[in-house]
Write a protein that holds these residues in place. Structure first.
Motif: not given
Ligand code: HEM
Length: 439
Positions: A380-399, A401-407
């Motif tokens: 749980h992030i807050t009482e109503n907000m749950i951190f899920t595997t989809t959030h993990v996938a989204q953060i990992a996906t951002v990194y 692409f960022a590795f190639f396009l930014v870093v």
């Protein structure tokens, strides 16, 4: 091939052939005396290992095809017959099934090696691009091969993945219909997948030929990332690297054999031992392990992108996922231009090394969440907000692409490299050529 004078071969037959078609002269030039950097580590075995796996897959695949029947009514049973009744059919099948996984293991290590030591950089860009094309062809071949046993995962995997083509506007549905040969995955799908699964490995052989040709034009990179300058930087390919490659292949084959003989189904999915049934959807449809990071990227897009404050959707979540998935491979094609740092090897680029190793961790995380059902609650992030595997996938996906396009572009400009040795010889002996005589 130059027509200049050459030393005749001692063997009369070899000499007779070579004076008419200089095959042996070419082999000697490209694999015998070919000057090869003398500082290769074991990472440089993986090209040869990949080659060995390609041959193994083609030979075992052709033999399997002699017994396999590409018809939805009997495909599953024909595979069971191979396993039970064909002499050593079980061995053939396990070699081929596990071979796909081990081929990907070898190629993933091979790609990592290229990234770590900057082998994609000038003048080896085209060699790298051929590599990415091979990788794409391997993925297509493996995907179609997995459909052939006509188990539950074969059927539903094919259904889910081909359905993603419908995300493309205008042409999507027609492309999907053409691909599967009808309006749902069925006998025409199995037939065309079998035909293409048989064909594509030979296309891969052709591209591997171009890949190795390009390699022999530029010569190999090496762990220090410095080009050979003098004779003391190199060794003849034979016997040094023929021996080292043979040793590497042997060790690899021992591990491969452990899987074939002791845990042949460890890398597969049990549902594929259930015959395909269009009326029963498996609880959790997953592709083979080597596709999982890309599958996670595909599922990471969960919202439609449109014009704010209107109802207009420009890119649906489904299309966004497909574009990102293809983009995650396409970005490799432009990697030589995204990283323009003059130093090749990560040995002398600590920041690049850090971000690259983080990239590897992120790809493993993507693989992990790709294999899990979507939206598994983690905390749980807050009482109503749950951190899920989809959030993990989204953060990992951002990194990802960022590795190639930014870093990479930023590091190309700002990273100060460690001192680079003057030559390969110096990098292995810690000794400038002048100190040789004093040693
Ligand atoms: C069927 C798959 C493949 C085969 C059989 C293959 C084969 C080879 C061989 C024999 C070499 C020379 C030996 C070595 O450096 O390890 C090589 C080098 C290389 N390959 Fe591949 N390769 C394959 C896939 C790939 C892929 C997917 C990529 C990248 C996306 C790639 C990128 C490279 C690069 C950059 C080099 C030059 C390495 C260097 O000089 O440091 N290859 N490949």
């Amino acid at each position: 091939m130059s027509a200049g004078p050459r030393k005749p071969f001692e063997n009369k037959i070899v000499e007779w052939v070579d004076s008419r078609l200089p095959l042996f002269t070419m082999l000697d030039k490209e694999y015998g005396v070919f000057p090869t950097p003398k500082n290769f580590n074991y990472f440089w075995n993986f090209g040869a290992i990949a080659m060995f796996m390609l041959v193994t897959m083609i030979v075992s695949g052709i033999t399997l095809a002699m017994h396999y029947a590409a018809n939805t009514g009997i495909a599953f049973d024909s595979v069971e017959r191979i396993m039970r009744d064909v002499n050593y059919g079980w061995l053939l099948r396990y070699i081929h099934m596990n071979g796909a996984s081990f081929f990907f293991v070898a190629v993933y290590i091979h790609i990592f090696r290229g990234m770590y030591y900057g082998s994609y950089k000038q003048p080896r860009e085209l060699l790298w691009i051929f590599g990415v094309v091979i990788f794409l062809l391997m993925m297509a071949t493996a995907f179609m091969g997995y459909v052939l046993p006509w188990g539950q995962m074969s059927y539903w995997g094919a259904t889910v993945i081909t359905n993603f083509f419908t995300a493309f506007p205008l042409v999507g549905e027609s492309v999907q219909t053409l691909l599967i040969g009808g309006f749902s995955v069925d006998n025409p799908t199995l037939n065309r997948f079998f035909a293409l699964h048989y064909l594509l490995p030979f296309v891969i052989v052709g591209v591997v030929f171009l890949h190795v040709w390009a390699l022999h034009v530029t010569g190999s990179n090496n762990p220090s990332g410095i080009e050979p300058k003098t004779k003391e930087d190199t060794l003849p390919f034979h016997p040094y690297y023929t021996m080292k490659d043979s040793f590497g292949i042997l060790v690899f084959v021992i591990i491969y054999a452990i899987f074939i003989f002791f845990m042949p189904n460890a890398l597969g999915h049990p549902d594929n031992y259930i015959p395909a049934n269009p009326m029963v959807t498996p609880a959790h449809i997953v592709p083979e392990w080597y596709f999982l990071p890309f599958y996670a990227i595909l599922r990471a897009v969960t919202i439609d992108i449109g014009i704010p404050f209107t109802e207009v959707t420009i890119i649906t979540a489904k299309l966004g996922g497909v574009l990102l998935m293809f983009g995650s491979i396409a970005v490799l094609l432009v990697m030589p231009w995204l990283d323009s740092h003059p130093v090749r090897s990560a040995r002398y680029r600590p920041k690049f090394k850090f971000f690259l190793l983080l990239f590897v961790v992120i790809v493993l995380v993507l693989g992990k969440v790709g294999g899990m059902p979507a939206d598994v609650p983690l905390f749980h992030i807050t009482e109503n907000m749950i951190f899920t595997t989809t959030h993990v996938a989204q953060i990992a996906t951002v990194y990802y692409f960022a590795f190639f396009l930014v870093v990479l572009p930023i590091l190309s400009r700002v990273e100060k490299a460690l001192p680079v040795p003057a030559s390969i010889h110096e990098s292995v002996t810690n000794c400038k050529s002048s100190c040789e005589g004093n040693a």
